[in-house]
Design a protein around this motif. Structure first.
Motif: not given
Length: 187
Positions: A125-140
């Motif tokens: 889940g931590i890795i999934g969150t990293f992937f999601t916020v890095t590549f999909l959300v792109k919000s500071p």
């Protein structure tokens, strides 16, 4: 070529167990939201013992590959009402946990293996969150500060999850009176 001895077929009892744990996770998520407001730790560290306990229950009862993925799919679909990004993170976590387990563990033939594998769901889940916020959300607003932060988070969450999963094994052995031979024989 190495063969994997884990059975892939899920029966109604397996899916029911996973479904009940998804329902518990939804209720548990509401209760954990209160802890998130009063405790100074990250959500992953707070959640890991509780979710590892649930995943350990699933693995203890089901003992088949794909159990964490099915849990993640069910839980992720329910969490879609909050955010599609949380759904993606949850599903990535379940799939990663199952893949890691299949590669390194091969089968759930001991309680120690189950206890060691259950926290992988939270790490995924931590890795999934990293992937999601890095590549999909792109919000500071949502960002990881590089691979070192991800590694530290993953290790911390895994250790926190171990408390929940080993506690689960202790409870299951004493309270449920279910031993490995009964589970393995399908009783």
């Amino acid at each position: 070529m190495m063969r994997n001895n884990m059975k892939w077929n899920m029966n109604v009892k397996d899916i029911t167990t996973i479904g009940i744990c998804v329902a518990i996770a939804v209720v548990l998520g509401k209760l954990l939201a209160v802890l998130h407001r009063i405790m100074p730790f990250s959500r992953g560290v707070i959640n890991a013992p509780f979710y590892s306990f649930l995943i350990a229950l699933i693995l203890y009862r089901v003992r088949k590959p794909g159990a964490m993925t099915l849990f993640a799919l069910g839980y992720g679909i329910i969490m879609a009402r909050i955010s599609i990004f949380s759904t993606i993170s949850i599903i990535i976590g379940g799939v990663l946990a199952d893949i890691i387990t299949l590669i390194f563990v091969k089968k759930y033939d001991s309680n120690v293996k189950i206890a060691l594998c259950a926290p992988l769901y939270s790490v995924g889940g931590i890795i999934g969150t990293f992937f999601t916020v890095t590549f999909l959300v792109k919000s500071p607003l949502y960002s990881f500060e590089g691979p070192l932060a991800l590694l530290i988070s993953a290790i911390t969450v895994y250790i926190a999850g171990l408390f929940g999963s080993f506690f689960a094994m202790k409870i299951f052995q004493k309270r449920l009176f279910i031993n490995d031979k009964k589970i393995g024989s399908g009783i």
